[in-house]
Design a protein around this motif. Structure first.
Motif, PDB file in Angstrom:
ATOM      1  N   MET A   1       0.669  -1.533   0.116  1.00 52.64           N
ATOM      2  CA  MET A   1      -0.260   0.066   0.093  1.00 52.64           C
ATOM      3  C   MET A   1       0.842   1.260   0.007  1.00 52.64           C
ATOM      4  O   MET A   1       0.611   2.147  -0.697  1.00 52.64           O
ATOM      5  CB  MET A   1      -0.998   0.077   1.153  1.00 52.64           C
ATOM      6  N   LEU A   2       1.901   1.360   0.809  1.00 59.45           N
ATOM      7  CA  LEU A   2       2.558   2.655   1.056  1.00 59.45           C
ATOM      8  C   LEU A   2       3.898   2.522   0.199  1.00 59.45           C
ATOM      9  O   LEU A   2       4.842   3.115   0.944  1.00 59.45           O
ATOM     10  CB  LEU A   2       2.601   2.928   2.468  1.00 59.45           C
ATOM     11  N   LYS A   3       3.980   1.959  -0.621  1.00 62.15           N
ATOM     12  CA  LYS A   3       5.238   1.698  -1.771  1.00 62.15           C
ATOM     13  C   LYS A   3       6.083   2.911  -2.073  1.00 62.15           C
ATOM     14  O   LYS A   3       7.133   3.060  -1.941  1.00 62.15           O
ATOM     15  CB  LYS A   3       4.804   0.801  -2.643  1.00 62.15           C
ATOM     16  N   ASP A   4       5.359   3.949  -2.300  1.00 57.68           N
ATOM     17  CA  ASP A   4       5.910   5.167  -2.747  1.00 57.68           C
ATOM     18  C   ASP A   4       6.188   6.194  -1.507  1.00 57.68           C
ATOM     19  O   ASP A   4       6.437   7.334  -1.811  1.00 57.68           O
ATOM     20  CB  ASP A   4       5.293   5.833  -3.951  1.00 57.68           C
ATOM     21  N   CYS A   5       6.212   5.699  -0.396  1.00 56.19           N
ATOM     22  CA  CYS A   5       6.413   6.361   0.651  1.00 56.19           C
ATOM     23  C   CYS A   5       7.754   6.217   1.523  1.00 56.19           C
ATOM     24  O   CYS A   5       8.294   5.242   1.459  1.00 56.19           O
ATOM     25  CB  CYS A   5       5.233   5.988   1.772  1.00 56.19           C
ATOM     26  N   GLN A   6       8.204   7.471   1.923  1.00 57.09           N
ATOM     27  CA  GLN A   6       9.641   6.991   2.764  1.00 57.09           C
ATOM     28  C   GLN A   6       9.379   7.895   4.173  1.00 57.09           C
ATOM     29  O   GLN A   6       8.614   8.870   4.189  1.00 57.09           O
ATOM     30  CB  GLN A   6      10.699   7.727   2.016  1.00 57.09           C
ATOM     31  N   LEU A   7      10.036   7.125   5.064  1.00 60.40           N
ATOM     32  CA  LEU A   7       9.710   7.684   6.433  1.00 60.40           C
ATOM     33  C   LEU A   7      10.187   9.263   6.536  1.00 60.40           C
ATOM     34  O   LEU A   7      11.396   9.530   5.962  1.00 60.40           O
ATOM     35  CB  LEU A   7      10.702   6.976   7.495  1.00 60.40           C
ATOM     36  N   ASP A   8       9.573  10.251   6.982  1.00 59.01           N
ATOM     37  CA  ASP A   8      10.083  11.428   6.924  1.00 59.01           C
ATOM     38  C   ASP A   8      10.345  12.008   8.427  1.00 59.01           C
ATOM     39  O   ASP A   8      11.253  12.699   8.814  1.00 59.01           O
ATOM     40  CB  ASP A   8       8.939  12.347   6.520  1.00 59.01           C
ATOM     41  N   HIS A   9       9.430  11.450   9.331  1.00 64.95           N
ATOM     42  CA  HIS A   9       9.869  11.807  10.829  1.00 64.95           C
ATOM     43  C   HIS A   9       8.957  11.048  11.694  1.00 64.95           C
ATOM     44  O   HIS A   9       7.943  10.370  11.417  1.00 64.95           O
ATOM     45  CB  HIS A   9       9.745  13.348  10.860  1.00 64.95           C
ATOM     46  N   ILE A  10       9.462  11.163  12.756  1.00 62.41           N
ATOM     47  CA  ILE A  10       8.838  10.178  13.929  1.00 62.41           C
ATOM     48  C   ILE A  10       8.560  11.548  14.940  1.00 62.41           C
ATOM     49  O   ILE A  10       9.577  12.468  15.312  1.00 62.41           O
ATOM     50  CB  ILE A  10       9.660   9.312  14.770  1.00 62.41           C
ATOM     51  N   ALA A  11       7.260  11.714  15.298  1.00 58.84           N
ATOM     52  CA  ALA A  11       6.956  12.946  16.089  1.00 58.84           C
ATOM     53  C   ALA A  11       6.605  12.400  17.638  1.00 58.84           C
ATOM     54  O   ALA A  11       6.051  11.452  18.137  1.00 58.84           O
ATOM     55  CB  ALA A  11       5.759  13.813  15.595  1.00 58.84           C
ATOM     56  N   ILE A  12       7.171  13.374  18.560  1.00 52.04           N
ATOM     57  CA  ILE A  12       7.019  13.123  20.104  1.00 52.04           C
ATOM     58  C   ILE A  12       6.245  14.306  20.651  1.00 52.04           C
ATOM     59  O   ILE A  12       6.738  15.267  20.267  1.00 52.04           O
ATOM     60  CB  ILE A  12       8.436  13.034  20.604  1.00 52.04           C
ATOM     61  N   ALA A  13       5.288  13.940  21.394  1.00 52.68           N
ATOM     62  CA  ALA A  13       4.493  14.945  22.191  1.00 52.68           C
ATOM     63  C   ALA A  13       5.221  15.273  23.076  1.00 52.68           C
ATOM     64  O   ALA A  13       5.532  14.496  24.198  1.00 52.68           O
ATOM     65  CB  ALA A  13       2.987  14.617  22.350  1.00 52.68           C
ATOM     66  N   VAL A  14       5.508  16.540  23.596  1.00 49.97           N
ATOM     67  CA  VAL A  14       6.207  17.078  24.808  1.00 49.97           C
ATOM     68  C   VAL A  14       5.784  18.284  25.514  1.00 49.97           C
ATOM     69  O   VAL A  14       4.672  19.137  24.519  1.00 49.97           O
ATOM     70  CB  VAL A  14       7.639  17.338  24.695  1.00 49.97           C
ATOM     71  N   LYS A  15       5.694  18.454  26.761  1.00 50.47           N
ATOM     72  CA  LYS A  15       5.258  19.549  27.228  1.00 50.47           C
ATOM     73  C   LYS A  15       6.227  20.765  27.022  1.00 50.47           C
ATOM     74  O   LYS A  15       5.637  22.017  27.094  1.00 50.47           O
ATOM     75  CB  LYS A  15       4.892  19.470  28.878  1.00 50.47           C
ATOM     76  N   ASN A  16       7.176  20.597  27.032  1.00 48.96           N
ATOM     77  CA  ASN A  16       8.411  21.567  26.735  1.00 48.96           C
ATOM     78  C   ASN A  16       9.420  21.287  25.949  1.00 48.96           C
ATOM     79  O   ASN A  16      10.212  20.144  26.268  1.00 48.96           O
ATOM     80  CB  ASN A  16       8.925  22.268  28.226  1.00 48.96           C
TER      81      ASN A  16
END
Ligand code: ZN
Length: 137
Positions: A1-16
């Protein structure tokens, strides 16, 4: 399904962001000094390059109404989403919708770093919030 995809980022929720940047600096990962406010998402962001195309993104809420503030209130700080870069986000969104995936936005919206973004709802993906992004020229 996501063959033409590449990892761009991993996002982390932070308070600060500034507090958390130190942790990654201790690991040898350096965040750019630039911070960007994304009014549409009510967040402040910071990016670090971890590989040629892949980044870490820290997301700090700028308001209690921010989806990130609500996420932290519910689940605490931590990994929030994965983002894959696609070449044509409108086509990819339509393709996924046709396959039965639930997308958060009817049409892609503006994200950080001059990108068009959309999200696949975690209930469609086994619990992982997946962002799709297309770089605007
Ligand atoms: Zn993201």
């Amino acid at each position: 399904m996501l063959k033409d995809c590449q990892l761009d980022h991993i996002a982390i929720a932070v308070k600060n962001i500034e507090e958390k940047v130190k942790i990654y600096r201790d690991l040898g990962i350096h965040f750019e000094d630039r911070r960007e406010i994304v009014p549409e998402q009510k967040v402040k962001t910071a990016f670090a390059t971890i590989e040629e195309h892949a980044h870490l993104e820290l997301l700090e809420p700028t308001s209690d109404q921010s989806p990130i503030a609500q996420y932290i209130a519910k689940k605490g700080e931590g990994i929030h989403h994965l983002c894959f870069k696609v070449t044509d986000i409108k086509a990819k969104s339509a393709e996924l919708k046709a396959k039965g995936y639930t997308l958060i936005y009817e049409n892609p919206v503006k994200g950080a770093n001059n990108k068009l973004i959309n999200f696949i709802h975690p209930k469609s993906t086994g619990g992982v919030l997946i962002e799709l992004s297309e770089e605007l020229g």
